[in-house]
Design an enzyme around this catalytic site. Structure first.
Site: not given
Lengths: 436, 322
Positions: A104, A315
């Site tokens: 992303n 993450d």
């Protein structure tokens, strides 16, 4: 021969270290023989070669370089948050020698030249192996599939629209079918957007008290359930990113028992922090999925211990200080994690007796690498000399301003942790040394 | 300092004694309103900024009147054409305002936590005039003041709050304040508007309106935000009125002494029928009057005022403006 950090020889020994491999930490000192970036030999006792330079490990733990299968390096497009260079530096400081980057970026990694760009930038930096994933859908818009074959040929190791869940069931089904033939996983960021609504933190006592919109567990559970069933039907490999709920752990547990090809990861913050952290409205505790409740922490911890959840992944999601100065409901989701992951897990899982260090290291290296089929994460004869030296006894306090990441948005600032990475080596060359 | 904090962020943070101190001071200020000159010189020379980042008419006017009746200098910060819209952070804007040397800032913001944040980063006193669905402490105080005027001590009294509890800062401030004074709070509304965890804040949940009002001493009826319909939270105004609207028929199921409050602005014939809104049981305009008095009291006490100066028949501190 004398060891010098200034000129790293092509062949050397690391002696007096406790080797950590195959899920076990040796109780006796051993050695590692590095030759041209590979492990020539390793084992217990003292090395027999007296002609080689020797790095005295001083009794430290010598473990395979860690593998993080979920990071956001933001390049290209958001270089004010992180770049492949600064992200690689942070990875090295955390003991990581390989990372899987999420697609992303801006623009997203949805065509082959983007994959090659990331690989080139990673090569230039040379501090960490970077394995890019590519988007499932063009522009991560959830409508049409990207060119899976071309992307894999360029080096993509899996597919995900991470950050944006795939709401379209058929698209997810097709993704799993395509990826299966190519032998790579499809990773789901499990969140039903219609159930998530405008939620910004876990739906429960604290969201009610603080007046912040809630993200219910159900938003995650129903998507994991759907994707597991799609994986069962297609035979594709589903990887579930950042598991945060007890329900998800149970769905995955059952699916694995039934032979569905599902792997999963859990973050250090979901293993250690709960929603009460949001009590002062600090966006440093805002992430997606959100911090949940003690019973979820217990469930994901047990899932990791049992192997239902394969690995720990950070993450790592850098955001600028200004963005994290916004009000809680307006700030972006995400926290950095690379530089604290091992110490946080060591403090909260190993020191508490839930896992031993050997098991933890396995779940942060070889098991992690296996989820994406990566050729790394093991310390073995003939393999790459990617390793780290770790002092399990050293205590330190997390200072956000001392992080090597470009961003400082750690939820562990000020927390005292046990266990510190002293040095990291990639292909036999140091990429990080504590205090340098 | 009479109040422990320099700020008023929520009733959750206040002790029972602090609440009572504010209410006593508010009663003293309330007496001024019946005089020909409704102004005292207590805050002369002090500057208060009304920093309303979310639109509000009533609360802002109420604060502005309170400040004027205390003789403070006032600046109204209009967010609609402010630098906040041009990408400046809340912190930068607030620090800029503070750098102009002000004493107090009254903040209304759509984000929960905004007032607490400003309280932490600013030296000036901060009064929360509503932060998202979190708290609206002066509304809670004026509601309690109105209830006490009718009921006296609230210990053991039953207050029923009806409406969109999930989205309501008024409900939260009421629950905190009322339970500290010993009242029993019941919340009532459609299940989609009443989060399960609200019970853990100290309220009883009841979805049947008639049961919820049966032994109530007061009904506090919240405004239904019509845009919630588009979020599928409720089927529509008609349905809401049929199930949860407070009408004369509903009042027949209450004690005869039970009275009705509403923080305004009202959606007539949605959450409250016009007959009730204009009827003998409502005290809605008393709430509005008390609102000014409560805000004067909070401003006075946060700026270091001594409530003893206001006490007794003489009310020494509350001199009329010469």
């Amino acid at each position: 021969m004398e060891w010098s950090w200034k000129r790293i020889p092509a062949e050397y020994l690391v002696a007096n270290v406790r080797l950590c491999r195959d899920g076990k930490l040796a109780d006796r000192p051993g050695f590692l023989h590095v030759q041209k970036g590979l492990v020539a030999a390793l084992g217990p006792g003292a090395p027999s070669r007296e002609d080689l330079p020797v790095l005295d490990g001083g009794g430290l733990v010598c473990a395979p370089g860690l593998v993080d299968v979920h990071v956001h390096f933001r390049e290209p497009g958001q270089e004010e948050k992180e770049t492949i260079a600064t992200g690689s530096r942070a990875a090295a400081a955390g003991g990581f020698t390989a990372v899987v980057t999420m697609p992303n970026t801006r623009p997203p990694v949805d065509h082959a030249p983007m994959v090659r760009y990331i690989l080139d930038r990673a090569q230039e930096t040379g501090l960490c192996r970077v394995f890019p994933t590519a988007a499932i859908s063009r522009g991560q818009e959830g409508e049409t599939l990207t060119e899976f074959g071309d992307l894999v040929k360029a080096g993509a190791v899996g597919f995900t629209d991470d950050g944006r869940p795939v709401m379209h069931g058929k698209l997810m089904q097709f993704a799993l079918q395509y990826a299966r033939v190519l032998g790579v996983p499809v990773t789901c960021h499990a969140e039903d957007l219609t159930l998530a609504g405008k939620g910004v933190m876990h739906a429960g006592y604290w969201s009610t008290k603080l007046g912040l919109a809630g993200l219910p567990r159900l938003a995650e559970d129903v998507m994991v359930f759907r994707d597991v069933e799609l994986a069962r039907a297609t035979g594709g490999h589903l990887h579930v990113a950042h598991v945060s709920t007890k329900g998800t752990v149970e769905i995955i547990r059952r699916a694995r028992e039934q032979g569905v090809h599902v792997t999963a990861e859990v973050t250090p913050h979901h293993l250690t922090l709960d929603h009460s952290c949001c009590r002062d409205f600090s966006p440093l505790y805002k992430m997606s999925p959100p911090l949940r409740e003690q019973e979820d922490i217990e469930a994901v911890t047990q899932g990791l211990v049992d192997g239902v959840l394969d690995c720990v992944a950070t993450d790592h999601a850098p955001h600028t200080a200004m963005e994290k100065e916004l009000m809680f409901d307006q700030a972006p989701f995400g926290v950095v994690g690379l530089e604290t992951a091992l110490a946080v897990c060591h403090t909260h899982l190993v020191k508490t007796g839930r896992l031993d260090l050997g098991q933890l290291v396995e779940k942060m290296s070889s098991r992690a690498a296996e989820t994406y089929g990566l050729p790394c994460g093991r310390l073995e004869e003939g393999g790459e000399a990617d390793f780290l030296l770790f002092d399990p006894d050293e205590e330190w306090t997390v200072q956000p301003e001392a992080l090597r990441s470009m961003s400082r948005n750690t939820p562990y600032g000020g927390q005292k942790l046990a266990g510190r990475v002293k040095a990291t080596f990639l292909r036999g060359r140091p990429t990080y040394r504590d205090g340098e | 300092m009479i109040l422990r904090s320099k700020d008023l962020i929520g009733l959750e943070d206040l002790s029972r004694e602090e609440i009572l101190t504010i209410l006593e001071a508010a009663e003293a200020f309330r007496t001024i309103f019946d005089r020909p000159v409704r102004k005292v010189p207590i805050m002369r020379g002090r500057t208060v900024v009304n920093f309303f980042v979310e639109p509000s008419t009533r609360t802002r006017i109420s604060f502005e009147l309170a400040e004027k009746r205390l003789s403070a200098d006032i600046v109204n910060f209009d967010a609609s054409n402010s630098s906040l819209k041009k990408g400046e952070t809340l912190r930068d804007t607030a620090e800029n305002i503070q750098a102009m040397k002000i004493d107090m800032i009254v903040v209304r913001h759509s984000s929960p936590g905004a007032a607490a944040y400003l309280g932490r980063v600013l030296k000036a006193s901060v009064i929360n005039a509503g932060d998202g669905a979190h708290e609206h402490p002066t509304q809670g105080l004026l509601d309690i003041m109105t209830m006490r005027q009718r009921l006296g001590d609230l210990a053991g009294r039953k207050v029923t709050i009806i409406g969109d509890i999930a989205q309501s800062r008024v409900a939260r401030s009421n629950i905190y304040g009322l339970t500290k004074l010993g009242a029993e709070v019941t919340v009532c509304g459609p299940p989609t508007m009443v989060p399960a965890a609200i019970a853990r804040l100290g309220a009883t949940v009841e979805h049947d309106l008639k049961r919820a009002v049966a032994d109530a001493d007061v009904l506090n009826i919240l405004r239904i935000q019509l845009e919630r319909q588009s979020q599928m939270v409720f089927p529509g105004n008609r349905e809401y009125h049929l199930m949860f609207g407070v009408t004369e028929e509903v009042l027949r199921h209450t004690k005869p002494s039970c009275f009705v409050m509403h923080p305004g602005p009202m959606n007539r014939d949605v959450e409250i029928s016009s007959a009730v809104a204009d009827g003998p049981r409502q005290v809605i305009l008393e709430q509005v009057t008390n609102g000014v008095a409560v805000r004067m009291a909070v401003i006075y006490l946060l700026s270091g005022g001594d409530p003893r100066q206001l006490g007794g028949g003489a009310r020494a501190g509350v001199r009329e403006e010469e």
